[in-house]
Design a protein around this motif. Structure first.
Motif, PDB file in Angstrom:
ATOM      1  N   GLY A  54       0.786  -1.229   0.000  1.00  0.00           N
ATOM      2  CA  GLY A  54       0.000   0.000   0.000  1.00  0.00           C
ATOM      3  C   GLY A  54       0.819   1.281   0.000  1.00  0.00           C
ATOM      4  N   GLU A  55       2.131   1.173  -0.211  1.00  0.00           N
ATOM      5  CA  GLU A  55       2.995   2.343  -0.251  1.00  0.00           C
ATOM      6  C   GLU A  55       3.694   2.395  -1.608  1.00  0.00           C
ATOM      7  N   GLU A  56       3.897   3.624  -2.118  1.00  0.00           N
ATOM      8  CA  GLU A  56       4.536   3.819  -3.417  1.00  0.00           C
ATOM      9  C   GLU A  56       5.988   4.252  -3.211  1.00  0.00           C
ATOM     10  N   PHE A  57       6.874   3.729  -4.053  1.00  0.00           N
ATOM     11  CA  PHE A  57       8.299   3.998  -3.937  1.00  0.00           C
ATOM     12  C   PHE A  57       8.896   4.404  -5.275  1.00  0.00           C
ATOM     13  N   MET A  58       9.966   5.187  -5.194  1.00  0.00           N
ATOM     14  CA  MET A  58      10.760   5.520  -6.366  1.00  0.00           C
ATOM     15  C   MET A  58      12.157   4.946  -6.148  1.00  0.00           C
ATOM     16  N   ILE A  59      12.672   4.278  -7.161  1.00  0.00           N
ATOM     17  CA  ILE A  59      14.025   3.741  -7.133  1.00  0.00           C
ATOM     18  C   ILE A  59      14.837   4.595  -8.103  1.00  0.00           C
ATOM     19  N   PHE A  60      15.952   5.124  -7.607  1.00  0.00           N
ATOM     20  CA  PHE A  60      16.747   6.003  -8.456  1.00  0.00           C
ATOM     21  C   PHE A  60      18.231   5.799  -8.236  1.00  0.00           C
ATOM     22  N   GLU A  61      19.014   6.263  -9.215  1.00  0.00           N
ATOM     23  CA  GLU A  61      20.466   6.283  -9.114  1.00  0.00           C
ATOM     24  C   GLU A  61      20.880   7.693  -8.751  1.00  0.00           C
ATOM     25  N   SER A  62      21.706   7.810  -7.733  1.00  0.00           N
ATOM     26  CA  SER A  62      22.244   9.103  -7.326  1.00  0.00           C
ATOM     27  C   SER A  62      23.609   9.298  -7.965  1.00  0.00           C
ATOM     28  N   PHE A  63      23.874  10.533  -8.371  1.00  0.00           N
ATOM     29  CA  PHE A  63      25.154  10.873  -8.980  1.00  0.00           C
ATOM     30  C   PHE A  63      25.941  11.820  -8.081  1.00  0.00           C
ATOM     31  N   GLU A  64      25.686  11.772  -6.780  1.00  0.00           N
ATOM     32  CA  GLU A  64      26.270  12.729  -5.844  1.00  0.00           C
ATOM     33  C   GLU A  64      27.448  12.190  -5.054  1.00  0.00           C
ATOM     34  N   SER A  65      27.813  10.954  -5.233  1.00  0.00           N
ATOM     35  CA  SER A  65      28.900  10.399  -4.423  1.00  0.00           C
ATOM     36  C   SER A  65      30.236  11.011  -4.826  1.00  0.00           C
ATOM     37  N   SER A  66      31.142  11.097  -3.871  1.00  0.00           N
ATOM     38  CA  SER A  66      32.436  11.746  -4.114  1.00  0.00           C
ATOM     39  C   SER A  66      33.299  10.968  -5.101  1.00  0.00           C
ATOM     40  N   ASP A  67      33.094   9.660  -5.188  1.00  0.00           N
ATOM     41  CA  ASP A  67      33.908   8.865  -6.104  1.00  0.00           C
ATOM     42  C   ASP A  67      33.246   8.671  -7.466  1.00  0.00           C
ATOM     43  N   LYS A  68      32.170   9.385  -7.716  1.00  0.00           N
ATOM     44  CA  LYS A  68      31.445   9.379  -8.989  1.00  0.00           C
ATOM     45  C   LYS A  68      30.774   8.043  -9.316  1.00  0.00           C
ATOM     46  N   LYS A  70      27.731   5.429  -9.126  1.00  0.00           N
ATOM     47  CA  LYS A  70      26.286   5.534  -8.975  1.00  0.00           C
ATOM     48  C   LYS A  70      25.852   4.745  -7.748  1.00  0.00           C
ATOM     49  N   GLN A  71      24.895   5.287  -7.024  1.00  0.00           N
ATOM     50  CA  GLN A  71      24.344   4.612  -5.855  1.00  0.00           C
ATOM     51  C   GLN A  71      22.844   4.463  -6.070  1.00  0.00           C
ATOM     52  N   THR A  72      22.306   3.257  -5.905  1.00  0.00           N
ATOM     53  CA  THR A  72      20.871   3.034  -6.063  1.00  0.00           C
ATOM     54  C   THR A  72      20.182   3.244  -4.713  1.00  0.00           C
ATOM     55  N   ILE A  73      19.122   4.067  -4.730  1.00  0.00           N
ATOM     56  CA  ILE A  73      18.380   4.428  -3.519  1.00  0.00           C
ATOM     57  C   ILE A  73      16.900   4.205  -3.774  1.00  0.00           C
ATOM     58  N   LYS A  74      16.181   3.802  -2.736  1.00  0.00           N
ATOM     59  CA  LYS A  74      14.727   3.609  -2.817  1.00  0.00           C
ATOM     60  C   LYS A  74      14.092   4.433  -1.708  1.00  0.00           C
ATOM     61  N   ILE A  75      13.159   5.324  -2.088  1.00  0.00           N
ATOM     62  CA  ILE A  75      12.461   6.124  -1.085  1.00  0.00           C
ATOM     63  C   ILE A  75      10.957   6.047  -1.302  1.00  0.00           C
ATOM     64  N   ARG A  76      10.228   6.219  -0.225  1.00  0.00           N
ATOM     65  CA  ARG A  76       8.773   6.298  -0.296  1.00  0.00           C
ATOM     66  C   ARG A  76       8.401   7.645  -0.920  1.00  0.00           C
ATOM     67  N   LEU A  77       7.416   7.653  -1.798  1.00  0.00           N
ATOM     68  CA  LEU A  77       7.080   8.864  -2.544  1.00  0.00           C
ATOM     69  C   LEU A  77       6.626  10.025  -1.662  1.00  0.00           C
ATOM     70  N   ASP A  78       6.080   9.757  -0.488  1.00  0.00           N
ATOM     71  CA  ASP A  78       5.643  10.869   0.354  1.00  0.00           C
ATOM     72  C   ASP A  78       6.816  11.580   1.028  1.00  0.00           C
ATOM     73  N   ARG A  79       8.039  11.119   0.800  1.00  0.00           N
ATOM     74  CA  ARG A  79       9.226  11.833   1.280  1.00  0.00           C
ATOM     75  C   ARG A  79       9.734  12.846   0.253  1.00  0.00           C
TER      76      ARG A  79
END
Length: 97
Positions: A54-68, A70-79
């Motif tokens: 019953g919760e919606e999530f977005m899975i994304f790759e972040s390009f913010e790490s210092s070593d360039k 990619k980091q995969t992150i999953k967050i609930r959409l209400d965040r």
């Protein structure tokens, strides 16, 4: 915050998130940390959207790490606060539920 009631984002806005996932455009997002106490800003590429328990999530790759790497992150959409400069509407009728 664990076990916090999920607040769906607006169904029409969910379509925008699907478009970001389809185009793989790099966008900037602002979202709340797990404690909802601070806003995190990152450049990301939306990889997928999913619904679970019953919760919606977005899975994304972040390009913010210092070593360039990619980091995969999953967050609930209400965040989500903003994506690509657009404020994310809350208290909507969920498309995925």
């Amino acid at each position: 915050m664990k076990n916090e009631k999920y607040i769906p984002i607006d169904c029409g806005f969910y379509d925008n998130l699907e478009a970001f996932a389809t185009t793989q455009k790099i966008v900037e997002i602002n979202y709340l940390d797990k404690e909802h106490s601070k806003t995190i800003r990152q450049k990301i590429k939306v990889k997928d959207l999913e619904t679970k328990n019953g919760e919606e999530f977005m899975i994304f790759e972040s390009f913010e790490s210092s070593d360039k790497e990619k980091q995969t992150i999953k967050i609930r959409l209400d965040r989500l606060v903003t994506i690509d400069g657009i404020e994310v509407p809350k208290n909507g009728d969920s498309c995925a539920l």
